[in-house]
Design a protein around this motif. Structure first.
Motif, PDB file in Angstrom:
ATOM      1  N   ARG A  28       0.858  -1.188   0.000  1.00  0.00           N
ATOM      2  CA  ARG A  28       0.000   0.000   0.000  1.00  0.00           C
ATOM      3  C   ARG A  28       0.891   1.234   0.000  1.00  0.00           C
ATOM      4  N   PRO A  29       0.388   2.363  -0.507  1.00  0.00           N
ATOM      5  CA  PRO A  29       1.183   3.593  -0.478  1.00  0.00           C
ATOM      6  C   PRO A  29       1.389   4.082   0.952  1.00  0.00           C
ATOM      7  N   VAL A  30       2.430   4.855   1.141  1.00  0.00           N
ATOM      8  CA  VAL A  30       2.698   5.485   2.432  1.00  0.00           C
ATOM      9  C   VAL A  30       2.211   6.927   2.348  1.00  0.00           C
ATOM     10  N   GLY A  31       1.190   7.265   3.126  1.00  0.00           N
ATOM     11  CA  GLY A  31       0.629   8.603   3.091  1.00  0.00           C
ATOM     12  C   GLY A  31      -0.839   8.580   2.714  1.00  0.00           C
ATOM     13  N   ALA A  32      -1.406   9.758   2.461  1.00  0.00           N
ATOM     14  CA  ALA A  32      -2.836   9.884   2.176  1.00  0.00           C
ATOM     15  C   ALA A  32      -3.140   9.441   0.747  1.00  0.00           C
ATOM     16  N   PHE A  33      -4.071   8.505   0.600  1.00  0.00           N
ATOM     17  CA  PHE A  33      -4.475   8.039  -0.721  1.00  0.00           C
ATOM     18  C   PHE A  33      -5.891   7.492  -0.624  1.00  0.00           C
ATOM     19  N   GLN A  34      -6.550   7.317  -1.778  1.00  0.00           N
ATOM     20  CA  GLN A  34      -7.803   6.594  -1.816  1.00  0.00           C
ATOM     21  C   GLN A  34      -7.650   5.441  -2.811  1.00  0.00           C
ATOM     22  N   PRO A  35      -8.130   4.248  -2.467  1.00  0.00           N
ATOM     23  CA  PRO A  35      -7.974   3.105  -3.366  1.00  0.00           C
ATOM     24  C   PRO A  35      -8.608   3.401  -4.721  1.00  0.00           C
ATOM     25  N   PRO A  36      -7.921   3.102  -5.803  1.00  0.00           N
ATOM     26  CA  PRO A  36      -8.485   3.365  -7.129  1.00  0.00           C
ATOM     27  C   PRO A  36      -9.656   2.446  -7.433  1.00  0.00           C
ATOM     28  N   ALA A  37     -10.598   2.959  -8.210  1.00  0.00           N
ATOM     29  CA  ALA A  37     -11.770   2.190  -8.618  1.00  0.00           C
ATOM     30  C   ALA A  37     -12.073   2.512 -10.077  1.00  0.00           C
ATOM     31  N   VAL A  38     -12.745   1.584 -10.746  1.00  0.00           N
ATOM     32  CA  VAL A  38     -13.144   1.817 -12.129  1.00  0.00           C
ATOM     33  C   VAL A  38     -14.038   3.059 -12.185  1.00  0.00           C
ATOM     34  N   GLY A  39     -13.739   3.959 -13.108  1.00  0.00           N
ATOM     35  CA  GLY A  39     -14.482   5.203 -13.239  1.00  0.00           C
ATOM     36  C   GLY A  39     -13.793   6.398 -12.636  1.00  0.00           C
ATOM     37  N   ASP A  40     -12.800   6.181 -11.760  1.00  0.00           N
ATOM     38  CA  ASP A  40     -12.054   7.294 -11.172  1.00  0.00           C
ATOM     39  C   ASP A  40     -11.290   8.049 -12.263  1.00  0.00           C
ATOM     40  N   GLN A  41     -11.042   9.317 -12.014  1.00  0.00           N
ATOM     41  CA  GLN A  41     -10.261  10.153 -12.930  1.00  0.00           C
ATOM     42  C   GLN A  41      -8.918  10.491 -12.290  1.00  0.00           C
ATOM     43  N   LEU A  42      -7.860  10.390 -13.084  1.00  0.00           N
ATOM     44  CA  LEU A  42      -6.503  10.613 -12.586  1.00  0.00           C
ATOM     45  C   LEU A  42      -5.750  11.582 -13.482  1.00  0.00           C
ATOM     46  N   VAL A  43      -4.924  12.421 -12.862  1.00  0.00           N
ATOM     47  CA  VAL A  43      -3.845  13.103 -13.573  1.00  0.00           C
ATOM     48  C   VAL A  43      -2.554  12.580 -12.956  1.00  0.00           C
ATOM     49  N   VAL A  44      -1.723  11.960 -13.776  1.00  0.00           N
ATOM     50  CA  VAL A  44      -0.532  11.263 -13.300  1.00  0.00           C
ATOM     51  C   VAL A  44       0.718  11.995 -13.771  1.00  0.00           C
ATOM     52  N   PHE A  45       1.563  12.382 -12.813  1.00  0.00           N
ATOM     53  CA  PHE A  45       2.856  13.004 -13.100  1.00  0.00           C
ATOM     54  C   PHE A  45       3.926  11.932 -12.855  1.00  0.00           C
ATOM     55  N   SER A  46       4.371  11.272 -13.902  1.00  0.00           N
ATOM     56  CA  SER A  46       5.344  10.193 -13.733  1.00  0.00           C
ATOM     57  C   SER A  46       6.756  10.754 -13.793  1.00  0.00           C
TER      58      SER A  46
END
Length: 250
Positions: free
Chosen positions: A168-186
C-alpha cells in the motif's frame, strides 16, 4: 404514453456510455519488458494450481522472505481472522529525487503526464513487485501517446498458498476504482513496449485522484493550486496550460 417515450429516449441516450463501460478491455495477464522477459504478470496468471507463485514468472528475495515470514505467522489456526490480515507491506515504487514542491516543478520534472479515467484494474506484479495495474482511457499531456496506457499503483492484497502478499502507499491516498479520474505526473522513465505505456509512480506525490463519488486527493505540495475549488476539467486544463508554458520556455 409521453412518459414512456421519454424513458425510451433516456435509455437510448445513456446506452452508448453504458455499453462502452461494459466493453472496457481488461488488463492483460502479461506485458513483456524491453529485454523480452515479462515485466508485468497478473496475480491469477502468476499462481499455480496449488496457489503458490510460479517462480519462473515471479520471484525475488523480497517475495521469498515474505513467504517465509507468512509461513511462521500462519502457524495460527487457518480459520483465525488474523491470518487474513496484511501484517507485512512490501515497497513497490521507484524512488526519485526530483522536486515536486509546486505544480510547475511537477510538470517540469515529469517524464510523462497523463490524464484519464480508470477502465479496469488487476492485481499482480511489475518487475516482481506487487501492486495493481490500472488501464486508463486517457492520453498524454506530456510525453508520447501509445495505443494503451497503464499505471502501476502500489496497492494489492494477493492471497497465495504461502500467505498474503500485500502493499500500500505510504501517506494519504484513496484506493483506485473503475471510473475514477486521474492526472498522473510520472517522474520515472515509463516502460514502453508493444505500443503500450506502463507508468510506475508514487501516488501520494505524483497523482491527482478524483473518485467517482467526487472525493479528490491532491499531492500536498500543490493542493492550493489544484484544490477542491476547481472541477476536474478545470484542473486538467490548468495542468495542460502549465505544460504548454513549460514547453515554450525551453
Amino acid at each position: 404514453m409521453r412518459s414512456l417515450f421519454a424513458m425510451f429516449a433516456l435509455i437510448v441516450m445513456l446506452y452508448p456510455s453504458f455499453a462502452s463501460a461494459q466493453a472496457a478491455p481488461p488488463v492483460p495477464d502479461t506485458i513483456p519488458g524491453k529485454d523480452g522477459r515479462l515485466a508485468w504478470v497478473s496475480a491469477r496468471h502468476a499462481l499455480d494450481e496449488s496457489g503458490r507463485l510460479k517462480t519462473e514468472l515471479v520471484d525475488s528475495p523480497l517475495l521469498r522472505a515474505n513467504a517465509r515470514l507468512n509461513r511462521k505467522q500462519n502457524e495460527i489456526k487457518a480459520n483465525d481472522a488474523a491470518a487474513e490480515e496484511c501484517k507485512t507491506f512490501l515497497g513497490t515504487y521507484l524512488e526519485n529525487f526530483k522536486p515536486t514542491n509546486s505544480l510547475k516543478e511537477a510538470v517540469d520534472g515529469a517524464e510523462m503526464i497523463v490524464s484519464g479515467r480508470v477502465l479496469s484494474i488487476e492485481e499482480g506484479f511489475l518487475h516482481n513487485l506487487p501492486g495493481s495495474l490500472l488501464r486508463l482511457s486517457g492520453s498524454a499531456i506530456k510525453g508520447t501517446n501509445t495505443d494503451e496506457i497503464f499505471v502501476f499503483y502500489p496497492l494489492a492484497r494477493i492471497r497465495t498458498a504461502n500467505g498474503l502478499v500485500c502493499t500500500r502507499p505510504v501517506g494519504a491516498f484513496q484506493p483506485p476504482a473503475v471510473g475514477d479520474q486521474l492526472v498522473v505526473f510520472s517522474m520515472s522513465q515509463p516502460l514502453v513496449t508493444e505500443n503500450r505505456t506502463v507508468l510506475q509512480v508514487d501516488p501520494v506525490r505524483e497523482i491527482v485522484h478524483q473518485g467517482v463519488s467526487g472525493q479528490r486527493v491532491v499531492p500536498a505540495a500543490f493542493v492550493q493550486e489544484l484544490g477542491s475549488g476547481l472541477t476536474f476539467e478545470q484542473l486538467e486544463r490548468r495542468v495542460v496550460l502549465e505544460s504548454k508554458s513549460a514547453r515554450r520556455s525551453q
